[in-house]
Design a protein around this motif. Structure first.
Motif, PDB file in Angstrom:
ATOM      1  N   ALA A  77      -0.676 135.240   3.876  1.00 30.97           N
ATOM      2  CA  ALA A  77      -0.724 136.586   4.439  1.00 30.97           C
ATOM      3  C   ALA A  77      -1.933 136.758   5.359  1.00 30.97           C
ATOM      4  O   ALA A  77      -1.822 137.344   6.445  1.00 30.97           O
ATOM      5  CB  ALA A  77      -0.753 137.620   3.317  1.00 30.97           C
ATOM      6  N   SER A  78      -3.072 136.231   4.961  1.00 29.57           N
ATOM      7  CA  SER A  78      -4.282 136.338   5.782  1.00 29.57           C
ATOM      8  C   SER A  78      -4.132 135.539   7.067  1.00 29.57           C
ATOM      9  O   SER A  78      -4.563 135.976   8.146  1.00 29.57           O
ATOM     10  CB  SER A  78      -5.496 135.855   4.997  1.00 29.57           C
ATOM     11  OG  SER A  78      -5.708 136.647   3.847  1.00 29.57           O
ATOM     12  N   GLU A  79      -3.509 134.365   6.961  1.00 28.07           N
ATOM     13  CA  GLU A  79      -3.321 133.544   8.160  1.00 28.07           C
ATOM     14  C   GLU A  79      -2.365 134.231   9.139  1.00 28.07           C
ATOM     15  O   GLU A  79      -2.571 134.177  10.364  1.00 28.07           O
ATOM     16  CB  GLU A  79      -2.792 132.165   7.779  1.00 28.07           C
ATOM     17  CG  GLU A  79      -2.758 131.191   8.947  1.00 28.07           C
ATOM     18  CD  GLU A  79      -2.500 129.768   8.491  1.00 28.07           C
ATOM     19  OE1 GLU A  79      -3.094 128.849   9.069  1.00 28.07           O
ATOM     20  OE2 GLU A  79      -1.685 129.576   7.555  1.00 28.07           O
ATOM     21  N   ARG A  80      -1.352 134.915   8.627  1.00 28.05           N
ATOM     22  CA  ARG A  80      -0.435 135.647   9.504  1.00 28.05           C
ATOM     23  C   ARG A  80      -1.182 136.751  10.233  1.00 28.05           C
ATOM     24  O   ARG A  80      -0.949 136.998  11.421  1.00 28.05           O
ATOM     25  CB  ARG A  80       0.716 136.233   8.675  1.00 28.05           C
ATOM     26  CG  ARG A  80       1.707 137.103   9.478  1.00 28.05           C
ATOM     27  CD  ARG A  80       2.397 136.306  10.586  1.00 28.05           C
ATOM     28  NE  ARG A  80       3.238 135.277  10.037  1.00 28.05           N
ATOM     29  CZ  ARG A  80       4.536 135.411   9.781  1.00 28.05           C
ATOM     30  NH1 ARG A  80       5.129 136.540  10.029  1.00 28.05           N
ATOM     31  NH2 ARG A  80       5.224 134.396   9.284  1.00 28.05           N
ATOM     32  N   GLU A  81      -2.099 137.433   9.537  1.00 28.22           N
ATOM     33  CA  GLU A  81      -2.889 138.480  10.172  1.00 28.22           C
ATOM     34  C   GLU A  81      -3.762 137.912  11.286  1.00 28.22           C
ATOM     35  O   GLU A  81      -3.929 138.534  12.338  1.00 28.22           O
ATOM     36  CB  GLU A  81      -3.755 139.186   9.125  1.00 28.22           C
ATOM     37  CG  GLU A  81      -4.523 140.380   9.671  1.00 28.22           C
ATOM     38  CD  GLU A  81      -5.290 141.117   8.604  1.00 28.22           C
ATOM     39  OE1 GLU A  81      -6.210 141.890   8.964  1.00 28.22           O
ATOM     40  OE2 GLU A  81      -4.985 140.935   7.400  1.00 28.22           O
TER      41      GLU A  81
END
Length: 304
Positions: free
Chosen positions: A181-185
């Motif tokens: 999720a953080s990498e997508r952000e």
């Protein structure tokens, strides 16, 4: 109490805005802020591209401190870091020209790319917060915070840091890859550079010095000192030389800062346990040190 709540609010704001730039790494950010408040220095060992430089810049901007980045290479000389004296014909004397180390936050990128001679130039700087050139001593700005990044030792062209240099770092941490999720952000959100440019200073140098002094007043009980000494003594029985009194002081300062960040004015045993891996790990057997720290914590009885 009202003043303390305002200070606590600013500390939370400092951490929150760094978390907006470095997403998904709240624990590492809290450790970095803890290290700064405890007057320590931070070693980040990780692969390229996970946000080490961005974290350093975000911390400097949010703290209101000046920032310099020094890229360590095999041909870097101590004078390139510390500065040197150049003869001024008008003055008729040698004039000292400060190097990039004269800054509030200094990022030393790839510290283990430089030769041992250049690495050793940092020993006095990190311990005494001063530079000695041509028999004269030059004080560094306060607060003074070194963040060094280190490549994994298996990479080609690295010079392992000796124990004396490792001991100058209060903590060693790793950022690691972000979760999905953080990498997508990161992939779909605003560029980190833009977010960095928008950061404002939560503190300035004088208020940060006051906060560091407040951290030193966090209470440590006799029982907790007994627990810390038990940990130090037990470490000396498991080989590799064990932990020195300087390591014990680093643990104590870090635990005070961690408690202060948590809104407490007293250190708990859990604070020492939480901080033991980043503070003790690189002092106990290098890369395998964290496993030794785990066994150490398990072997020492916690005070009631």
């Amino acid at each position: 109490m009202r003043l303390r709540s305002r200070v606590q609010s600013r500390i939370e704001q400092l951490s929150e805005q760094i978390n907006e730039v470095i997403v998904g790494k709240s624990e590492a950010i809290k450790l970095a802020v803890t290290c700064l408040l405890a007057r320590g220095h931070l070693l980040i060992e990780d692969i390229p591209g996970v946000g080490k430089t961005t974290l350093s810049q975000a911390l400097a901007r949010s703290s209101g401190l000046s920032f310099q980045r020094i890229q360590f290479t095999s041909d870097l000389l101590p004078a390139d870091i510390l500065g040197n004296s150049i003869y001024d014909t008008k003055e008729g004397r040698f004039v000292f020209h400060p190097g990039p180390i004269f800054s509030g936050v200094v990022l030393i990128d790839e510290i283990n790319r430089a030769t041992p001679k250049t690495q050793s130039a940092l020993l006095e700087v990190m311990e005494e917060h001063q530079v000695s050139v041509d028999g004269k001593t030059h004080a560094l700005p306060e607060p003074f915070f070194v963040i060094a990044t280190q490549n994994p030792r298996e990479q080609i062209g690295t010079f392992p840091l000796p124990e004396s240099q490792l001991d100058r770092f209060m903590m060693r941490i790793s950022l690691g890859y972000p979760d999905r999720a953080s990498e997508r952000e990161v992939l779909t959100g605003v560029r980190r550079r833009v977010l960095l440019d928008e950061l404002g200073a939560v503190f300035d140098a004088p208020s940060l010095r006051d906060l560091q002094q407040a951290v030193e007043r966090v209470h440590v009980s006799d029982q907790l000192l007994d627990y810390l000494q038990d940990l130090l003594e037990a470490s000396r029985e498991i080989g590799n030389g064990g932990l020195s009194p300087r390591a014990g002081l680093a643990c104590l300062r870090a635990a005070r800062a961690w408690a202060h960040l948590s809104g407490r004015d007293v250190v708990w045993p859990e604070d020492l346990q939480q901080l033991a891996p980043p503070v003790m790990g690189h002092r106990l057997g290098g890369h395998g040190g964290e496993d030794q720290v785990t066994r150490l914590i398990e072997s020492v009885e916690v005070p009631v």
